[in-house]
Write an enzyme that holds these catalytic residues in place. Structure first.
Site, PDB file in Angstrom:
ATOM      1  N   SER A   1      50.919  -1.602 -21.920  1.00  0.00           N
ATOM      2  CA  SER A   1      49.820  -1.429 -22.870  1.00  0.00           C
ATOM      3  C   SER A   1      49.399  -2.798 -23.381  1.00  0.00           C
ATOM      4  O   SER A   1      50.232  -3.622 -23.748  1.00  0.00           O
ATOM      5  CB  SER A   1      50.244  -0.509 -24.021  1.00  0.00           C
ATOM      6  OG  SER A   1      51.412  -0.991 -24.666  1.00  0.00           O
TER       7      SER A   1
ATOM      8  N   GLY B   1      46.869  -3.419 -25.886  1.00  0.00           N
ATOM      9  CA  GLY B   1      46.082  -3.355 -27.105  1.00  0.00           C
ATOM     10  C   GLY B   1      44.621  -3.046 -26.809  1.00  0.00           C
ATOM     11  O   GLY B   1      44.298  -2.145 -26.033  1.00  0.00           O
ATOM     12  N   ALA B   2      43.723  -3.831 -27.410  1.00  0.00           N
ATOM     13  CA  ALA B   2      42.290  -3.604 -27.216  1.00  0.00           C
ATOM     14  C   ALA B   2      41.855  -3.834 -25.772  1.00  0.00           C
ATOM     15  O   ALA B   2      40.771  -3.394 -25.371  1.00  0.00           O
ATOM     16  CB  ALA B   2      41.497  -4.510 -28.148  1.00  0.00           C
TER      17      ALA B   2
ATOM     18  N   GLY C   1      43.285  -2.502 -23.220  1.00  0.00           N
ATOM     19  CA  GLY C   1      43.571  -1.324 -22.416  1.00  0.00           C
ATOM     20  C   GLY C   1      45.005  -1.266 -21.922  1.00  0.00           C
ATOM     21  O   GLY C   1      45.953  -1.519 -22.674  1.00  0.00           O
TER      22      GLY C   1
ATOM     23  N   GLY D   1      50.927   2.867 -28.850  1.00  0.00           N
ATOM     24  CA  GLY D   1      51.601   2.788 -27.557  1.00  0.00           C
ATOM     25  C   GLY D   1      52.441   4.025 -27.272  1.00  0.00           C
ATOM     26  O   GLY D   1      52.574   4.452 -26.115  1.00  0.00           O
ATOM     27  N   ASP D   2      53.000   4.617 -28.329  1.00  0.00           N
ATOM     28  CA  ASP D   2      53.782   5.844 -28.163  1.00  0.00           C
ATOM     29  C   ASP D   2      52.873   6.999 -27.749  1.00  0.00           C
ATOM     30  O   ASP D   2      53.230   7.815 -26.893  1.00  0.00           O
ATOM     31  CB  ASP D   2      54.498   6.190 -29.467  1.00  0.00           C
ATOM     32  CG  ASP D   2      55.275   5.011 -30.036  1.00  0.00           C
ATOM     33  OD1 ASP D   2      55.817   4.227 -29.231  1.00  0.00           O
ATOM     34  OD2 ASP D   2      55.322   4.861 -31.269  1.00  0.00           O
TER      35      ASP D   2
END
Length: 316
Positions: free
Chosen positions: A223, A225-226, A228, A254-255
């Site tokens: 992951s 963040g912004a 993708g 992320g979970d």
């Protein structure tokens, strides 16, 4: 059914403020108290979307009791193992522009007998599970290979295992043959010892994911963040993004992404797209609330073609 294991769960208090100024008295605009911990959030997200899940976790003290009550109030089936220490509490300060400041307690020490009891509970329940998800930090008192030990026993029994942790525990989980690893960008950079900042480093991210696969993991979802997320497995590379117009809290995003990926079959572009939709929905919610069906905006997800420059990086 998906079993989650969180060795270091928490009570998460999220406070929204107009601006965070050090040394000043700040008035909150809103506050939320949620059950916390990576695996706990995965179970909450799954259940919010109608996917059966059981959360296995240690609990201790009044905080542990409150954590269990909050989970049961959300309809989460909990297998709680009593421990001597007190369940930790975490504080999140969220600003309107999406900036999040977190203060996480280290959590209580766990004794070997307590870990063995958790292991027995997991192995007993895992026989009917589609996945077992091992998440979060390793608590004080346990070796860094605690998740790897559990992973090996589950894999020997033919059970698929997803792991979301960091540092040495992440590398050891890869070496233990985890079916799926879900690091974020910082965790991935730390474990391979290389900077991975910005989308310009996409090739480096893929190489880092391939390193985890070379150590023994089957599939890696990173992951970003912004930016993708990236999926790397034996079939190749898939990347995708899902922009959020009004971010409120990144806690648990992320979970939620991991939960959505598993719920959608944990393979290929369709699963990554579902994970991105769940993760983006979590970012748009306050505190560590997990999204339900009404929060998902799937048409905002874009799955990108595999860039030509990444093909030379792929290996079986």
């Amino acid at each position: 059914m998906i079993v989650t294991v969180t060795l270091n769960p928490s009570l998460d208090r999220a406070v929204e403020v107009d601006a965070l100024t050090r040394g000043e008295v700040i008035r909150a605009t809103a506050a939320h108290l949620d059950p916390g911990g990576k695996g706990v959030n995965v179970s909450r997200a799954l259940l919010a979307n109608g996917v059966p899940s059981v959360a296995v976790l240690p609990c201790g003290g009044d905080e542990g009791g409150q954590l269990v009550r909050l989970l049961k109030a959300e309809g989460v089936e909990v297998l709680a193992v009593p421990i001597t220490g007190r369940t930790r509490s975490n504080i999140t300060l969220a600003e309107p522009d999406g900036t999040v400041t977190k203060v996480n307690e280290p959590g209580p020490a766990m004794f070997r007998a307590e870990f063995d009891e958790i292991t027995d509970r997991v192995l007993t329940r895992a026989g009917s599970a589609d996945w077992v998800v091992l998440c979060g930090s390793v608590p004080p008192g346990l070796p860094t290979d605690a998740y790897a030990q559990l992973c090996r026993r589950l894999r020997a029994a033919g059970i698929r295992v997803a792991v979301d942790t960091s540092g040495p525990a992440l590398r050891e989980a890869a070496s233990a043959g985890a079916t799926l690893l879900k690091p974020n960008r910082d965790e991935l950079a730390e474990v391979v010892g290389a900077p991975l900042s910005g989308m310009a480093a996409l090739g480096d991210v893929v190489e880092a994911c391939q390193q985890l696969r070379a150590w023994g993991a089957d599939t890696v979802v990173a992951s970003l963040g912004a930016d993708g997320a990236v999926l790397v497995d034996a079939d190749g590379v898939v990347t995708g993004t899902c922009p959020v117009t009004r971010p409120r809290s990144t806690v648990g995003a992320g979970d939620a992404l991991l939960a959505g990926f598993l719920a959608a079959g944990a393979r290929g572009a369709a699963a990554l797209a579902e994970g991105l939709a769940w993760g983006a929905a979590a970012v748009s919610l306050p505190g560590s609330r997990m999204p339900g069906p009404a929060d998902l905006i799937r048409h905002n997800v874009t799955i990108h073609p595999q860039p030509d420059q990444l093909r030379p990086l792929l290996r079986p």
